[in-house]
Design an enzyme around this catalytic site. Structure first.
Site, PDB file in Angstrom:
ATOM      1  N   HIS A 467      38.348  50.980  38.827  1.00  0.00           N
ATOM      2  CA  HIS A 467      39.561  50.174  39.028  1.00  0.00           C
ATOM      3  C   HIS A 467      40.828  49.970  40.398  1.00  0.00           C
ATOM      4  O   HIS A 467      41.647  50.679  40.177  1.00  0.00           O
ATOM      5  CB  HIS A 467      40.666  50.662  38.017  1.00  0.00           C
ATOM      6  CG  HIS A 467      40.056  50.506  36.401  1.00  0.00           C
ATOM      7  ND1 HIS A 467      40.547  51.319  35.485  1.00  0.00           N
ATOM      8  CD2 HIS A 467      39.013  49.720  36.701  1.00  0.00           C
ATOM      9  CE1 HIS A 467      40.007  50.771  34.263  1.00  0.00           C
ATOM     10  NE2 HIS A 467      39.340  49.929  34.621  1.00  0.00           N
TER      11      HIS A 467
HETATM   12  C1  FAD Z   1      31.637  47.628  36.049  1.00  0.00           C
HETATM   13  C2  FAD Z   1      33.056  46.552  35.767  1.00  0.00           C
HETATM   14  C3  FAD Z   1      33.827  47.592  34.690  1.00  0.00           C
HETATM   15  C4  FAD Z   1      35.084  47.422  34.513  1.00  0.00           C
HETATM   16  N1  FAD Z   1      35.455  47.464  33.339  1.00  0.00           N
HETATM   17  C5  FAD Z   1      36.618  47.052  32.858  1.00  0.00           C
HETATM   18  C6  FAD Z   1      37.068  47.673  31.262  1.00  0.00           C
HETATM   19  O1  FAD Z   1      36.900  47.412  30.400  1.00  0.00           O
HETATM   20  N2  FAD Z   1      38.586  46.431  31.074  1.00  0.00           N
HETATM   21  C7  FAD Z   1      39.643  46.060  32.517  1.00  0.00           C
HETATM   22  O2  FAD Z   1      40.341  46.294  31.733  1.00  0.00           O
HETATM   23  N3  FAD Z   1      39.356  46.585  33.289  1.00  0.00           N
HETATM   24  C8  FAD Z   1      37.938  46.857  33.949  1.00  0.00           C
HETATM   25  N4  FAD Z   1      37.107  46.644  34.951  1.00  0.00           N
HETATM   26  C9  FAD Z   1      38.419  45.880  36.175  1.00  0.00           C
HETATM   27  C10 FAD Z   1      38.187  44.823  36.349  1.00  0.00           C
HETATM   28  O3  FAD Z   1      37.521  44.580  36.020  1.00  0.00           O
HETATM   29  C11 FAD Z   1      38.968  44.481  37.450  1.00  0.00           C
HETATM   30  O4  FAD Z   1      40.065  45.083  37.817  1.00  0.00           O
HETATM   31  C12 FAD Z   1      39.075  43.155  38.221  1.00  0.00           C
HETATM   32  O5  FAD Z   1      37.758  42.117  37.752  1.00  0.00           O
HETATM   33  C13 FAD Z   1      39.962  42.608  39.486  1.00  0.00           C
HETATM   34  O6  FAD Z   1      40.159  40.833  39.545  1.00  0.00           O
HETATM   35  P1  FAD Z   1      40.118  40.807  41.107  1.00  0.00           P
HETATM   36  O7  FAD Z   1      40.133  39.134  40.811  1.00  0.00           O
HETATM   37  O8  FAD Z   1      40.978  41.527  41.473  1.00  0.00           O
HETATM   38  O9  FAD Z   1      38.859  41.080  42.060  1.00  0.00           O
HETATM   39  P2  FAD Z   1      37.074  40.600  41.641  1.00  0.00           P
HETATM   40  O10 FAD Z   1      36.751  40.441  39.992  1.00  0.00           O
HETATM   41  O11 FAD Z   1      35.806  42.113  42.131  1.00  0.00           O
HETATM   42  O12 FAD Z   1      36.965  39.441  42.072  1.00  0.00           O
HETATM   43  C14 FAD Z   1      36.640  39.138  43.766  1.00  0.00           C
HETATM   44  C15 FAD Z   1      35.631  38.730  43.921  1.00  0.00           C
HETATM   45  O13 FAD Z   1      35.480  37.833  45.158  1.00  0.00           O
HETATM   46  C16 FAD Z   1      34.020  37.984  45.464  1.00  0.00           C
HETATM   47  N5  FAD Z   1      34.023  38.740  47.176  1.00  0.00           N
HETATM   48  C17 FAD Z   1      34.120  38.751  47.808  1.00  0.00           C
HETATM   49  N6  FAD Z   1      34.418  38.755  49.158  1.00  0.00           N
HETATM   50  C18 FAD Z   1      33.719  37.633  48.853  1.00  0.00           C
HETATM   51  C19 FAD Z   1      34.278  36.966  50.225  1.00  0.00           C
HETATM   52  N7  FAD Z   1      34.094  36.864  51.757  1.00  0.00           N
HETATM   53  N8  FAD Z   1      33.678  35.155  50.458  1.00  0.00           N
HETATM   54  C20 FAD Z   1      33.603  34.569  49.062  1.00  0.00           C
HETATM   55  N9  FAD Z   1      33.675  35.425  47.923  1.00  0.00           N
HETATM   56  C21 FAD Z   1      33.980  36.402  47.635  1.00  0.00           C
HETATM   57  C22 FAD Z   1      33.364  38.778  44.685  1.00  0.00           C
HETATM   58  O14 FAD Z   1      31.580  38.655  45.276  1.00  0.00           O
HETATM   59  C23 FAD Z   1      34.421  38.717  43.589  1.00  0.00           C
HETATM   60  O15 FAD Z   1      33.623  37.649  42.650  1.00  0.00           O
HETATM   61  C24 FAD Z   1      35.583  46.565  35.632  1.00  0.00           C
HETATM   62  C25 FAD Z   1      35.486  46.522  36.340  1.00  0.00           C
HETATM   63  C26 FAD Z   1      34.237  46.385  37.059  1.00  0.00           C
HETATM   64  C27 FAD Z   1      33.317  46.407  38.203  1.00  0.00           C
END
Ligand code: FAD
Length: 534
Positions: A467
Site C-alpha cells: 500500500h
Molecule cells: C500484490 C498487491 C496486493 C494488493 N492487495 C490489495 C487489496 O486486496 N485491496 C486493495 O484495496 N489494495 C490492494 N493493493 C493496493 C492497490 O492495488 C494499489 O494501491 C493500487 O493499485 C495503486 O494504484 P495506482 O494507480 O496508484 O498505481 P498502479 O495500479 O500500481 O499503476 C501504476 C501503473 O503504471 C505503470 N507504470 C509505472 N511507471 C511507468 C512508466 N514509466 N511508463 C509506463 N507505465 C508505467 C505500472 O506498470 C502500473 O501498471 C495491493 C497491491 C499489490 C501490489
C-alpha cells in the site's frame, strides 16, 4: 488517430479510470501508455490467481533498501506492471477506510474539497455493488464489488472467534461504521476479478478516440517553458517522442510516479544534480513522504484439510478448475482473503487503527511460510503509521531500479501498535470457535512472547501490505507536489492523479481510494464535478 489531447502515463488502478472517463467525450483524443502487458489471460481473471501475484508475475521486481529500524532487512516489494496495475494483481479486497481519513486530508493537509462528504459520490460513481443499496454504495458503476463466493467453514469460525474476543460483527466495513469483524467485499463481478482494465476499458474497447499502448515505458516527461508538452517513450530498442496538446497525466503509482518525475528533472534540484540530471523544475517534495502498511502475521497449523492449502495437490487443483469453469465456485473463486476486521490497538484510541485479514491458507504471499499439513494466516497491520520514507533514483538511467525506503518503524509508535495487533491476532486465534480447526500456532510460535522476542521475530517476517502512497503529496505547502486540483506546482499541463497524491494513507486497503482519486481527477479535468447535496 492524429495527435493527442491527453497522454496518460501508467495504465493502473487510476490510469485506466481516467482514460475511460476522458474518452467518453468523443472529441477528446486520449493515449494511455502502460509499461506492462495487457493483463488478459486466466490468471488475471480467476480470483485465486492472487496466490501467484506476489511471486513475480506482472510486477517490476523491486525490493526496499535495507530497513534501518528492522535490523537492515531488505523486503521484497511487489508493484504491478500490467494493464490495470494493482487492480489486476491485488487480493481484490474492497475497503475505503474511515470517513475521518478523508476529512483529515482537507483539515490537516489543506486539500480543499477533499473531505469524505465530497468524495463519497466518487466512490459511489465507480461502484457496481452486488449487495448494498444505500447512501454509501453505488450499484451502476463499472467496478464490480461483490460478496465472497467461496468462504470455508473456517472463515465463519474466524468471524465467531473475533466476536468471542470482543469485536462486534459488522456487515459492511464501508458503511456507517468501519470497526468490527465480517466478510470483506471484493472487486469481482460474476466470479471474475474486476480490475480497472476489465471494468473501465473493456466496455470502451471500440472507442476511436482512445488508444492504448502496452509494453511501452515512458522515460521522461518533456517540459518546455514550464509546460509539459509530451513524453519520451521506449519500446524494445526504439525511442520516440509523443506530444500532448492539452495535458500529460501521470498515473504511474506511488513508486513509478516520483521515479518518472525525477527522471524528467522534476524534483529536489540538488539531489538531481548529484545524479547528473539537469533540474528542469525544483520541487523538493517529489519522492518524499513514502508510507505504507506493514503486515505482521500469525500462522496456525490446521487440524485437518480446513483451508485451501489442501488444494496444492495436482488432482485437487484440476478439480478446482472444473468447479470454477462449471459453477464459478470452489477454491479458484476465492481471493483467499475474504474475512477480516478493523479494531483498536488500545481502548484509548478513538479511530480504528488495526486491520486484520484472515487468509484461507499459509504461504499465500511471497516470503510467507507455508505449513506442510495446511494452515491459516491472520495478518495484522497498524493502519495509521507515522513513519515516513522516500523514493529516490539510484542513477540517471531510467532502466535502473529505484531506491525504495518505506522507513518502517522509524517512529517507535508504529512498532508498538503493530505488536499490539499481533497480540490481538493471537488471542483471536485461541478462541473457542476456532479450536476444532486449529492444531497449534506455528508463527510466531509459543516461545515468542515478550516485546523483544516479537520484535526479533517480526524483523525477519514482516512484509509489505503493498500500500505505498504519498510520494507526490497533494497540498499547498513547500513540500507538496500537486495542488488540490492535482496540477504539479509551478508547471502547466502536468497532473499527477494516483495513489502517490495521498497526503496521508487511508486506514485500510488502497485500491478503492485510488479508483476514487481517478474518478475525481477525471471530473476535475473535464470540469464536470459531481454535485454534493447541500
Ligand atoms: C500484490 C498487491 C496486493 C494488493 N492487495 C490489495 C487489496 O486486496 N485491496 C486493495 O484495496 N489494495 C490492494 N493493493 C493496493 C492497490 O492495488 C494499489 O494501491 C493500487 O493499485 C495503486 O494504484 P495506482 O494507480 O496508484 O498505481 P498502479 O495500479 O500500481 O499503476 C501504476 C501503473 O503504471 C505503470 N507504470 C509505472 N511507471 C511507468 C512508466 N514509466 N511508463 C509506463 N507505465 C508505467 C505500472 O506498470 C502500473 O501498471 C495491493 C497491491 C499489490 C501490489
Amino acid at each position: 488517430m492524429q495527435g493527442y489531447d491527453f497522454i496518460i502515463v501508467g495504465g493502473g488502478s487510476a490510469g485506466c479510470v481516467i482514460a475511460a472517463r476522458l474518452s467518453e467525450d468523443a472529441d477528446a483524443r486520449v493515449l494511455l501508455l502502460e509499461a506492462g502487458g495487457n493483463g488478459r489471460g486466466l490468471l488475471f481473471q480467476i480470483p485465486a490467481g492472487f496466490a501467484k501475484m506476489t511471486k513475480g508475475v506482472a510486477s517490476w521486481g523491486w525490493s526496499t533498501v535495507p530497513q534501518r529500524h528492522m535490523k537492515d532487512r531488505v523486503l521484497w516489494y511487489t508493484q504491478a506492471k500490467v494493464l490495470g496495475g494493482g487492480s489486476s494483481i491485488n487480493a481484490q479486497i474492497y475497503t475505503r477506510g474511515n470517513a475521518a481519513d478523508y476529512d483529515a486530508w482537507e483539515t490537516q493537509h489543506n486539500c480543499r474539497g477533499w473531505n469524505y462528504r465530497t468524495l463519497l459520490p466518487y466512490f459511489r460513481k465507480a461502484e457496481g455493488n452486488q449487495r448494498f443499496v444505500n447512501d454509501y454504495h453505488g450499484i451502476d458503476g463499472p467496478l464490480g464489488v461483490s460478496m465472497p463466493l467461496a468462504p470455508l467453514p473456517v472463515a465463519d469460525a474466524f468471524i465467531k472467534a473475533a466476536q468471542q474476543y470482543g469485536i462486534h460483527y459488522n456487515p459492511d466495513f464501508n458503511g456507517a461504521q468501519q470497526q468490527g469483524v465480517g466478510f470483506y467485499q471484493l472487486t469481482q463481478r460474476d466470479g471474475k476479478r474486476s480490475s480497472t482494465a476489465s471494468a473501465y476499458l473493456e466496455p470502451g474497447t471500440g472507442r476511436k478516440n482512445l488508444e492504448i499502448r502496452t509494453g511501452v515505458q515512458v522515460l521522461r516527461v518533456i517540459v518546455e517553458d514550464q509546460r509539459a508538452v509530451g513524453v519520451e517513450i521506449a519500446f524494445g530498442t526504439r525511442k520516440e517522442v509523443i506530444r500532448a496538446e492539452h495535458e500529460v497525466i501521470v498515473t504511474s503509482g506511488a513508486i513509478g510516479s516520483p521515479k518518472l518525475l525525477l527522471q524528467s528533472g522534476i524534483g529536489p534540484a540538488d539531489e538531481l544534480r548529484r545524479l547528473g540530471i539537469n533540474p528542469v523544475h525544483d520541487l523538493p517534495g517529489v519522492g518524499k513522504n513514502l508510507h505504507d502498511h506493514l503486515d505482521l502475521f500469525v500462522i496456525s497449523e490446521c487440524s485437518g484439510p480446513h483451508s485451501y492449502d489442501s488444494y496444492a495437490k495436482l488432482h485437487k487443483t484440476a478439480w478446482a478448475g472444473v468447479q470454477y469453469i462449471l459453477f464459478k465456485r470452489g477454491p479458484a473463486a476465492s481471493s483467499l482473503f475474504e474475512t477480516g476486521a478493523f479494531w483498536f490497538s488500545d481502548p484509548s484510541v478513538s479511530l480504528p487503527d488495526l486491520q486484520f485479514h484472515f487468509g484461507l491458507g499459509s504461504g499465500i504471499e511471497a516470503g510467507v511460510a507455508s505449513m506442510p499439513r495446511g494452515g491459516v494466516t491472520l495478518n495484522a497491520a497498524y493502519v495509521r503509521p507515522k513513519s515516513r520514507g522516500s523514493v529516490r533514483l539510484r542513477s540517471a538511467n531510467p532502466a535502473d531500479v529505484p531506491l525504495i525506503d518505506p522507513n518502517y518503524w522509524q517512529e517507535p509508535e508504529d512498532l508498538k501498535r503493530g505488536i499490539a495487533g499481533v497480540r490481538i491476532a493471537r488471542d483471536i486465534m485461541r478462541q473457542l470457535a476456532l479450536r476444532p480447526f486449529i492444531l497449534a500456532e506455528r508463527l510466531p510460535g509459543p516461545d515468542v512472547n515478550s516485546d523483544t522476542e516479537l520484535f526479533e521475530h517480526l524483523c525477519k517476517n514482516a512484509k509489505t501490505q503493498h500500500h505505498p502512497v504519498g510520494t507526490c503529496r497533494m497540498g499547498t505547502d513547500r513540500l507538496a507536489v500537486v495542488s488540490p486540483e492535482l496540477t504539479v506546482h509551478g508547471l502547466d499541463s502536468l497532473r499527477i492523479c494516483d495513489s502517490s497524491i495521498m497526503p496521508q494513507i487511508n486506514s485500510s486497503n488502497t485500491n478503492a481510494p485510488t479508483i476514487m482519486i481517478g474518478e475525481r481527477a477525471a471530473d476535475i479535468i473535464t470540469g464536470n464535478r459531481v454535485a454534493v447535496a447541500a
